[in-house]
Design an enzyme around this catalytic site. Structure first.
Site, short mmCIF file in Angstrom:
data_model
loop_
_atom_site.label_atom_id
_atom_site.label_comp_id
_atom_site.label_asym_id
_atom_site.label_seq_id
_atom_site.Cartn_x
_atom_site.Cartn_y
_atom_site.Cartn_z
N GLU A 25 1.05 -1.12 -0.25
CA GLU A 25 -0.02 0.00 0.03
C GLU A 25 0.89 1.28 0.20
O GLU A 25 0.50 1.83 -0.62
CB GLU A 25 -0.52 0.24 0.92
CG GLU A 25 -1.98 -1.42 1.26
CD GLU A 25 -1.48 -2.46 1.85
OE1 GLU A 25 -0.52 -2.50 1.45
OE2 GLU A 25 -2.30 -2.83 2.45
N CYS B 244 -3.08 -3.87 7.16
CA CYS B 244 -2.00 -4.26 8.45
C CYS B 244 -2.43 -2.55 9.13
O CYS B 244 -3.13 -2.05 8.79
CB CYS B 244 -0.70 -4.00 8.14
SG CYS B 244 0.52 -2.86 7.67
N CYS C 93 -0.68 0.34 7.88
CA CYS C 93 -1.17 0.72 6.58
C CYS C 93 -2.73 2.09 7.22
O CYS C 93 -2.87 2.16 5.49
CB CYS C 93 -1.25 -0.11 5.66
SG CYS C 93 0.15 -0.25 4.49
ZN LIG Z 1 0.39 -2.80 5.34
#
Ligand SMILES: [Zn+2]
Length: 136
Positions: free
Chosen positions: A59, A93, A96
């Site tokens: 990302e 995650c 991100c």
């Molecule tokens: Zn991430």
């Protein structure tokens, strides 16, 4: 959590993430592809990079590509897992989620829910997000 309408552009975004990770997948590594849709309609992609100590997720690579091209309004983000499992859409995650929220608190994220593509606002994925209150 409010589900937003899935558009044809969202499906193209997933396909863009699949294409970038399929092209650059490395079996010996954990490989993820991401795609970012900007308000301009442009799509930017990226794959994660790894080192022994640290490696950014896909990302931030895709978001960095968008920002590097002057795109400041990110609207939708998606990540897919590389490999032989059919390129499933995976959730961002925690880091991100914060990154997307920092750059685009109104952005949406595409997710997989029981095999269906869904879209939710980043604020729903990161309630009570950290922010620098001096920015307001
Ligand atoms: Zn991430």
């Amino acid at each position: 959590m409010k589900y937003l309408e899935i558009t044809e552009k969202d499906r193209l975004l997933v396909q863009a993430a699949i294409e970038v990770v399929a092209k650059h997948y490395r079996e010996e590594r954990h490989t993820v592809g991401a795609a970012v849709l900007c308000a301009s309609g442009k799509i930017f992609t990226g794959v994660n990079v790894e080192s022994v100590g640290y490696g950014p997720c896909a990302e931030p690579i895709a978001i960095g590509a968008a920002v590097s091209h002057g795109e400041i309004e990110l609207t939708v983000v998606v990540a897919v897992q590389g490999g032989t499992a059919g390129f499933p859409v995976i959730p961002p995650c925690g880091n991100c989620r914060q990154l997307v929220w920092d750059y685009a608190p109104e952005a949406a994220v595409l997710l997989d829910k029981d095999g269906d593509l869904i879209k939710v606002g980043i604020a729903d994925l990161l309630p009570m997000a950290y922010r620098n209150f001096y920015d307001n």
